[in-house]
Design a protein around this motif. Structure first.
Motif, PDB file in Angstrom:
ATOM      1  N   MET A   1      17.600  17.694 -12.502  1.00 39.02           N
ATOM      2  CA  MET A   1      17.571  19.082 -12.279  1.00 39.02           C
ATOM      3  C   MET A   1      18.946  19.710 -12.527  1.00 39.02           C
ATOM      4  SD  MET A   1      15.574  18.920  -8.839  1.00 39.02           S
ATOM      5  CE  MET A   1      14.597  17.746  -8.423  1.00 39.02           C
TER       6      MET A   1
ATOM      7  N   THR B   1      -4.871   7.835 -14.456  1.00 36.54           N
ATOM      8  CA  THR B   1      -5.973   8.208 -13.582  1.00 36.54           C
ATOM      9  C   THR B   1      -5.675   9.506 -12.862  1.00 36.54           C
ATOM     10  OG1 THR B   1      -5.028   6.868 -11.808  1.00 36.54           O
ATOM     11  CG2 THR B   1      -6.674   5.820 -13.216  1.00 36.54           C
ATOM     12  N   ALA B   2      -4.544  10.126 -13.185  1.00 39.21           N
ATOM     13  CA  ALA B   2      -4.156  11.360 -12.499  1.00 39.21           C
ATOM     14  C   ALA B   2      -5.035  12.505 -12.953  1.00 39.21           C
ATOM     15  CB  ALA B   2      -2.692  11.679 -12.793  1.00 39.21           C
ATOM     16  N   ALA B   3      -5.395  13.362 -12.004  1.00 38.81           N
ATOM     17  CA  ALA B   3      -6.214  14.530 -12.341  1.00 38.81           C
ATOM     18  C   ALA B   3      -5.345  15.566 -13.016  1.00 38.81           C
ATOM     19  CB  ALA B   3      -6.819  15.109 -11.059  1.00 38.81           C
ATOM     20  N   PRO B   4      -5.895  16.346 -13.955  1.00 36.50           N
ATOM     21  CA  PRO B   4      -5.102  17.377 -14.615  1.00 36.50           C
ATOM     22  C   PRO B   4      -4.649  18.429 -13.607  1.00 36.50           C
ATOM     23  CG  PRO B   4      -7.431  17.568 -15.184  1.00 36.50           C
ATOM     24  CD  PRO B   4      -7.272  16.302 -14.423  1.00 36.50           C
ATOM     25  N   SER B   5      -3.495  19.026 -13.865  1.00 36.20           N
ATOM     26  CA  SER B   5      -2.941  20.026 -12.950  1.00 36.20           C
ATOM     27  C   SER B   5      -2.669  21.311 -13.701  1.00 36.20           C
ATOM     28  CB  SER B   5      -1.635  19.497 -12.345  1.00 36.20           C
ATOM     29  OG  SER B   5      -0.992  20.510 -11.623  1.00 36.20           O
ATOM     30  N   ASP B   6      -2.889  22.437 -13.007  1.00 36.88           N
ATOM     31  CA  ASP B   6      -2.582  23.735 -13.592  1.00 36.88           C
ATOM     32  C   ASP B   6      -1.128  24.100 -13.397  1.00 36.88           C
ATOM     33  OD1 ASP B   6      -5.166  24.057 -14.402  1.00 36.88           O
ATOM     34  OD2 ASP B   6      -5.786  25.106 -12.577  1.00 36.88           O
ATOM     35  N   LYS B   7      -0.415  23.325 -12.584  1.00 32.48           N
ATOM     36  CA  LYS B   7       0.974  23.656 -12.287  1.00 32.48           C
ATOM     37  C   LYS B   7       1.865  23.242 -13.443  1.00 32.48           C
ATOM     38  CE  LYS B   7       0.446  22.939  -7.342  1.00 32.48           C
ATOM     39  NZ  LYS B   7       0.854  22.138  -6.207  1.00 32.48           N
ATOM     40  N   PRO B   8       2.946  24.016 -13.692  1.00 33.42           N
ATOM     41  CA  PRO B   8       3.881  23.600 -14.734  1.00 33.42           C
ATOM     42  C   PRO B   8       4.631  22.361 -14.303  1.00 33.42           C
ATOM     43  CG  PRO B   8       4.760  25.465 -13.513  1.00 33.42           C
ATOM     44  CD  PRO B   8       3.344  25.249 -13.026  1.00 33.42           C
ATOM     45  N   ALA B   9       4.916  21.505 -15.244  1.00 35.88           N
ATOM     46  CA  ALA B   9       5.673  20.307 -14.927  1.00 35.88           C
ATOM     47  C   ALA B   9       7.147  20.632 -14.943  1.00 35.88           C
ATOM     48  CB  ALA B   9       5.368  19.217 -15.953  1.00 35.88           C
ATOM     49  N   PRO B  10       7.865  20.461 -13.813  1.00 33.36           N
ATOM     50  CA  PRO B  10       9.287  20.754 -13.811  1.00 33.36           C
ATOM     51  C   PRO B  10      10.032  19.810 -14.717  1.00 33.36           C
ATOM     52  CG  PRO B  10       8.642  19.630 -11.793  1.00 33.36           C
ATOM     53  CD  PRO B  10       7.379  19.931 -12.551  1.00 33.36           C
ATOM     54  N   THR B  11      11.131  20.286 -15.312  1.00 36.00           N
ATOM     55  CA  THR B  11      11.886  19.435 -16.222  1.00 36.00           C
ATOM     56  C   THR B  11      12.999  18.741 -15.466  1.00 36.00           C
ATOM     57  OG1 THR B  11      13.252  21.316 -16.843  1.00 36.00           O
ATOM     58  CG2 THR B  11      11.374  20.840 -18.236  1.00 36.00           C
ATOM     59  N   SER B  12      12.647  18.082 -14.403  1.00 34.30           N
ATOM     60  CA  SER B  12      13.600  17.308 -13.646  1.00 34.30           C
ATOM     61  C   SER B  12      13.678  15.922 -14.231  1.00 34.30           C
ATOM     62  CB  SER B  12      13.151  17.246 -12.189  1.00 34.30           C
ATOM     63  OG  SER B  12      11.827  16.792 -12.134  1.00 34.30           O
ATOM     64  N   GLU B  13      14.540  15.085 -13.645  1.00 33.71           N
ATOM     65  CA  GLU B  13      14.656  13.737 -14.153  1.00 33.71           C
ATOM     66  C   GLU B  13      13.325  13.026 -13.973  1.00 33.71           C
ATOM     67  OE1 GLU B  13      19.358  13.076 -13.139  1.00 33.71           O
ATOM     68  OE2 GLU B  13      17.858  11.905 -12.136  1.00 33.71           O
TER      69      GLU B  13
ATOM     70  N   VAL C   1      13.064  25.385  -9.538  1.00 35.66           N
ATOM     71  CA  VAL C   1      14.443  24.983  -9.267  1.00 35.66           C
ATOM     72  C   VAL C   1      14.417  23.506  -8.903  1.00 35.66           C
ATOM     73  CG1 VAL C   1      16.515  25.376  -7.866  1.00 35.66           C
ATOM     74  CG2 VAL C   1      14.980  27.300  -8.388  1.00 35.66           C
ATOM     75  N   ASP C   2      14.857  22.672  -9.825  1.00 39.18           N
ATOM     76  CA  ASP C   2      15.030  21.248  -9.550  1.00 39.18           C
ATOM     77  C   ASP C   2      16.442  21.088  -9.002  1.00 39.18           C
ATOM     78  OD1 ASP C   2      12.550  20.168 -10.468  1.00 39.18           O
ATOM     79  OD2 ASP C   2      13.210  20.480 -12.512  1.00 39.18           O
ATOM     80  N   TYR C   3      16.548  20.514  -7.819  1.00 42.13           N
ATOM     81  CA  TYR C   3      17.861  20.453  -7.178  1.00 42.13           C
ATOM     82  C   TYR C   3      18.366  19.046  -6.925  1.00 42.13           C
ATOM     83  CZ  TYR C   3      15.082  19.662  -2.983  1.00 42.13           C
ATOM     84  OH  TYR C   3      14.192  19.147  -2.073  1.00 42.13           O
ATOM     85  N   GLN C   4      17.480  18.054  -7.015  1.00 40.93           N
ATOM     86  CA  GLN C   4      17.927  16.688  -6.752  1.00 40.93           C
ATOM     87  C   GLN C   4      16.960  15.714  -7.396  1.00 40.93           C
ATOM     88  OE1 GLN C   4      18.280  15.806  -2.592  1.00 40.93           O
ATOM     89  NE2 GLN C   4      18.562  13.630  -2.904  1.00 40.93           N
ATOM     90  N   ALA C   5      17.474  14.679  -8.004  1.00 41.19           N
ATOM     91  CA  ALA C   5      16.620  13.663  -8.613  1.00 41.19           C
ATOM     92  C   ALA C   5      15.723  13.046  -7.559  1.00 41.19           C
ATOM     93  CB  ALA C   5      17.475  12.583  -9.268  1.00 41.19           C
ATOM     94  N   GLY C   6      14.430  12.989  -7.855  1.00 47.31           N
ATOM     95  CA  GLY C   6      13.474  12.377  -6.946  1.00 47.31           C
ATOM     96  C   GLY C   6      12.853  13.324  -5.944  1.00 47.31           C
ATOM     97  N   ALA C   7      13.333  14.562  -5.877  1.00 47.87           N
ATOM     98  CA  ALA C   7      12.791  15.538  -4.920  1.00 47.87           C
ATOM     99  C   ALA C   7      11.889  16.533  -5.634  1.00 47.87           C
ATOM    100  CB  ALA C   7      13.943  16.275  -4.233  1.00 47.87           C
ATOM    101  N   PRO C   8      10.804  16.971  -4.981  1.00 44.85           N
ATOM    102  CA  PRO C   8       9.928  17.963  -5.618  1.00 44.85           C
ATOM    103  C   PRO C   8      10.674  19.259  -5.901  1.00 44.85           C
ATOM    104  CG  PRO C   8       8.878  16.984  -3.693  1.00 44.85           C
ATOM    105  CD  PRO C   8      10.321  16.552  -3.676  1.00 44.85           C
TER     106      PRO C   8
END
Length: 194
Positions: free
Chosen positions: A1, A41-53, A177-184
């Motif tokens: 992030m 096997t993940a279900a599709p999501s309408d949410k944007p994928a954050p460009t974090s690590e 806002v990606d603020y830390q690797a590994g955090a949502p």
């Protein structure tokens, strides 16, 4: 992030796609047979994928449930972020690969209520728009301003971002806002001005 152009993209991580030696192959093997990957096997999501690590499999990290564009939300360790001054501007292309055009500009205000300085170099801000959550391109201006290296304890800091967003696609805008690797990632969602 980090914060992308018009933002300052400062994350650095080893590529998740680096070749890893097979445990069954000799160390000096010159070729490796690619292993078939298991179907997702993940279900599709309408949410944007954050460009974090990305994680080990290269999948984007999850994001928090979106809050209104005007909301204040906690980032981490007593640090909060609020969006302000969301407006429509004519985007300026001064960086490599940028294309001028209709854009939005917004300011994120960070408040550090903790007792230690908060490092900001891993923060990445992204924008998505429209029903399909199309990734918006960052621009250098007008008025883009990156975060400083850290926010001192009990202090505030602001950063301004510019992203190209077509006027007819501003009914739904998501800013992450990606603020830390590994955090949502934090996500703000709502309509942007035309």
């Amino acid at each position: 992030m980090g914060v992308a152009a018009g933002s300052a993209s400062q994350t650095s991580a080893d590529s998740p796609h680096s070749a890893q030696p097979s445990s069954s192959a000799p160390a000096d093997a010159k070729t490796a047979t690619p292993e078939a990957s298991a179907p997702s096997t993940a279900a599709p999501s309408d949410k944007p994928a954050p460009t974090s690590e990305p994680g080990a499999a290269g999948a984007a990290l999850p994001q928090r449930e979106p809050v209104a564009l005007s909301s204040k939300t906690t980032v981490d360790k007593g640090v909060t972020v609020t969006m302000s001054k969301l407006e429509s501007v004519k985007g300026e292309a001064t960086g490599v690969g940028e294309v001028a055009g209709p854009a939005i500009r917004f300011t994120l205000d960070f408040a550090n209520g903790g007792d230690a300085a908060y490092a900001t170099q891993s923060i990445v801000v992204n924008t998505y728009y429209g029903a399909s959550n199309v990734p918006a391109s960052p621009l250098s201006g007008p008025g883009a301003k990156a975060l400083a290296g850290s926010i001192p304890a009990h202090s505030n800091a602001s950063a301004t971002y510019v992203f190209t967003v077509p006027e007819d696609q501003r009914g739904s805008v998501v800013i992450t806002v990606d603020y830390q690797a590994g955090a949502p990632a934090i996500a703000f969602q709502g309509a942007a001005p035309k």
